[in-house]
Design a protein around this motif. Structure first.
Motif, PDB file in Angstrom:
ATOM      1  N   GLU A 145     -10.587   0.400 -10.453  1.00 40.11           N
ATOM      2  CA  GLU A 145     -11.730   1.018 -10.144  1.00 40.11           C
ATOM      3  C   GLU A 145     -11.645   2.270  -9.347  1.00 40.11           C
ATOM      4  N   PHE A 146     -10.500   2.221  -8.320  1.00 43.94           N
ATOM      5  CA  PHE A 146     -10.392   3.394  -7.737  1.00 43.94           C
ATOM      6  C   PHE A 146      -9.676   4.557  -8.520  1.00 43.94           C
ATOM      7  N   ILE A 169     -12.107  12.511   2.381  1.00 48.31           N
ATOM      8  CA  ILE A 169     -12.939  12.059   3.756  1.00 48.31           C
ATOM      9  C   ILE A 169     -14.098  11.155   2.755  1.00 48.31           C
ATOM     10  N   VAL A 170     -14.596  11.419   1.749  1.00 49.38           N
ATOM     11  CA  VAL A 170     -15.485  10.590   0.849  1.00 49.38           C
ATOM     12  C   VAL A 170     -14.990   9.130   0.883  1.00 49.38           C
ATOM     13  N   ILE A 171     -13.690   9.161   0.078  1.00 50.75           N
ATOM     14  CA  ILE A 171     -12.936   7.804  -0.256  1.00 50.75           C
ATOM     15  C   ILE A 171     -12.955   7.023   1.253  1.00 50.75           C
ATOM     16  N   TYR A 172     -12.532   7.744   2.382  1.00 53.58           N
ATOM     17  CA  TYR A 172     -12.463   7.076   3.714  1.00 53.58           C
ATOM     18  C   TYR A 172     -13.767   6.261   3.926  1.00 53.58           C
ATOM     19  N   ILE A 173     -14.745   7.011   3.957  1.00 50.28           N
ATOM     20  CA  ILE A 173     -16.216   7.033   4.496  1.00 50.28           C
ATOM     21  C   ILE A 173     -16.598   5.563   3.462  1.00 50.28           C
ATOM     22  N   TYR A 227       0.988  -0.970   0.224  1.00 47.47           N
ATOM     23  CA  TYR A 227      -0.198   0.052   0.093  1.00 47.47           C
ATOM     24  C   TYR A 227       1.012   1.233  -0.092  1.00 47.47           C
ATOM     25  N   HIS A 228       2.245   1.224   0.383  1.00 43.03           N
ATOM     26  CA  HIS A 228       3.101   2.272   0.297  1.00 43.03           C
ATOM     27  C   HIS A 228       3.319   2.389  -1.320  1.00 43.03           C
ATOM     28  N   GLY A 229       3.510   1.540  -1.806  1.00 45.45           N
ATOM     29  CA  GLY A 229       3.539   1.544  -3.454  1.00 45.45           C
ATOM     30  C   GLY A 229       2.465   2.216  -4.044  1.00 45.45           C
ATOM     31  N   VAL A 230       1.274   1.836  -3.796  1.00 42.64           N
ATOM     32  CA  VAL A 230      -0.017   2.136  -4.224  1.00 42.64           C
ATOM     33  C   VAL A 230       0.108   3.516  -4.043  1.00 42.64           C
ATOM     34  N   ALA A 231       0.394   3.867  -2.636  1.00 38.94           N
ATOM     35  CA  ALA A 231       0.302   5.539  -2.340  1.00 38.94           C
ATOM     36  C   ALA A 231       1.024   6.384  -3.570  1.00 38.94           C
ATOM     37  N   ILE A 232       2.363   5.842  -3.737  1.00 37.13           N
ATOM     38  CA  ILE A 232       3.071   6.671  -4.680  1.00 37.13           C
ATOM     39  C   ILE A 232       2.199   6.703  -6.036  1.00 37.13           C
ATOM     40  N   PHE A 233       1.732   5.620  -6.655  1.00 34.13           N
ATOM     41  CA  PHE A 233       1.018   5.838  -8.014  1.00 34.13           C
ATOM     42  C   PHE A 233      -0.084   6.827  -7.706  1.00 34.13           C
ATOM     43  N   LEU A 234      -0.860   6.691  -6.609  1.00 33.30           N
ATOM     44  CA  LEU A 234      -1.960   7.624  -6.359  1.00 33.30           C
ATOM     45  C   LEU A 234      -1.698   9.030  -6.563  1.00 33.30           C
TER      46      LEU A 234
END
Length: 334
Positions: free
Chosen positions: A142-143, A172-176, A60-67
Motif C-alpha cells: 500500500e505504501f 512531510i505528507v507521508i509523515y503527517i 524498518y532499516h531493511g524497509v528503508a533500503i527497499f524504499l
C-alpha cells in the motif's frame, strides 16, 4: 579495508554510469531482505531480551533500503520514459503475480490452522495490495502504491528545477499521514526513504562528480561521519529516550535513523567478500518473493515454528527455495 574501498570508488571502482550500479542495488536488496527476516525472528523464537531488542529495529532499516532503491529506480524509469501507463503496467507485473499467489495460500492456511475465513471482497483487496488484513506485512505494498502515484504526479506536473522541493513535500505528507491515519502508521518509520531515493536520482551526476573529486581522506571522513551520526541517533533513541512508542516522536526519530542508515550502507556494500556478494545478489533477485513467503510463517502459522531457532532456519531456507521457484515460474510465463 574501508579506506581502500572508498579510494576505489573515488577512482571509479564502482559503475561510473550511475551512482548506484545494478549489481550494487541487487546486493542492497539482499541485505534488506535478511534484515527484515532477522527482525521477525523474535516473534517466532525465544531469544534473550537484549538480542530481541537488537534485532527488532532491523526491520524498518531493511524497509528503508527497499524504499530508497524504489524511489531511485522509479525516478530514473520515469525520466527515461514518462509513459505512465507503461510505468504502471511494469510495476503491476512485478508486484501482483506473487502477491496474489501468496495471499491465496495465506488465506487457505489461515482457515485450516486458525479457523479464520475471509470474504471474497477481502480476498480480492488483499490480493491487489489494497488491504493487509490477511498478511500483515503487505502494508508495504500500500505504501509503495502511494509512492508510485506521487512519482507519476511529480514526473508529469513538476518542473525539474522544482522537484527537490516536491520530494521534501512528499516526505512531510507521508509523515503527517503516519501520525493521523491509523492504517498508515508504519509509513512513518520510513517517511523520508523514498523521497531520498528520488532526490539521489535527481542529483546523481553531481553526487558522482563530487565523489570522484574527493580525496581518499575526505571520503573516509564522510563515511565515518555518517556512521557515527547513525550510531548516535540510534543510541539516543533506544537508550536515552527509551524507544518512544507514541507515533509523533517515534516516527520522526526512527524515520531519520533509517534514512541515515541507507547512506551508511551504500558506502559499505563494496566491503563484503566476493562469495558473500554472490549470495546477496542471489537473495536480492528474489527479495520480494522471500519477503512475502516468510510472512506466512511469521504472521499466519508462527506456532508451527515452536519457538525454535532450528525451525526459524528451516523457515528461511524454505522461503528462499519457494521464492526461487516462484521467480522462475514468473520469468517463464509472464
Amino acid at each position: 579495508m574501508i579506506e581502500n574501498y572508498l579510494y576505489d570508488v573515488k577512482r571509479g571502482g564502482q559503475d561510473r554510469d550511475t551512482f548506484l550500479s545494478k549489481k550494487m542495488t541487487i546486493q542492497l536488496k539482499g541485505i534488506a531482505t535478511l534484515m527484515v527476516f532477522a527482525s521477525h525472528i523474535p516473534q517466532v523464537a525465544n531469544l534473550p531480551t537484549g538480542v530481541a531488542n537488537l534485532l527488532a529495529p532491523m526491520g524498518y532499516h531493511g524497509v528503508a533500503i527497499f524504499l530508497f532503491l524504489s524511489g531511485y529506480g522509479c525516478y530514473i524509469s520515469l525520466e527515461k520514459n514518462r509513459n505512465i501507463v507503461k510505468f504502471v503496467k511494469k510495476r503491476a507485473r512485478a508486484i501482483l503475480p506473487s502477491l496474489i499467489v501468496v495471499t491465496v495460500i495465506a488465506a487457505i492456511v489461515n482457515y485450516i490452522v486458525n479457523g479464520i475465513s475471509y470474504s471474497p471482497l477481502e480476498l480480492i483487496l488483499n490480493s491487489l495490495g489494497l488491504s493487509h488484513g490477511i498478511l500483515q506485512l503487505t502494508w508495504y505494498i500500500e505504501f509503495q502504491y502511494f509512492c508510485y502515484m506521487a512519482s507519476c504526479v511529480i514526473s508529469k506536473c513538476i518542473k525539474c528545477e522544482h522537484r527537490a522541493i516536491s520530494f521534501v513535500a512528499l516526505a512531510i505528507v507521508i509523515y503527517i499521514l503516519s501520525v493521523t491515519v491509523h492504517g498508515a502508521n508504519l509509513w512513518g518509520l520510513n517517511y523520508a526513504s523514498y523521497s531520498i531515493g528520488m532526490c539521489v536520482a535527481l542529483y546523481r551526476k553531481r553526487i558522482l562528480k563530487f565523489v570522484n573529486s574527493c580525496s581518499r581522506c575526505k571520503m573516509l571522513c564522510i563515511f565515518t561521519g555518517l556512521l557515527f551520526l547513525w550510531i548516535g541517533l540510534f543510541g539516543a533513541t533506544y537508550f536515552f529516550w527509551h524507544n518512544p512508542t507514541e507515533s509523533v516522536p517515534r516516527n520522526i526519530l526512527k524515520g531519520t535513523i533509517s534514512a541515515v542508515f541507507v547512506f551508511v550502507l551504500c558506502s559499505m556494500i563494496g566491503l563484503v567478500n566476493p562469495k558473500t556478494c554472490r549470495l546477496l545478489e542471489y537473495i536480492g533477485t528474489i527479495a520480494y518473493e522471500v519477503y512475502l513467503i516468510h510472512g506466512i510463517f511469521v504472521f499466519v502459522i508462527p506456532t508451527v515454528l515452536n519457538n525454535s531457532l532450528f525451525c526459524v532456519t528451516l523457515m528461511l531456507l524454505f522461503s528462499v527455495f519457494m521464492a526461487s521457484i516462484t521467480k522462475r515460474v514468473e520469468s517463464r510465463f509472464l
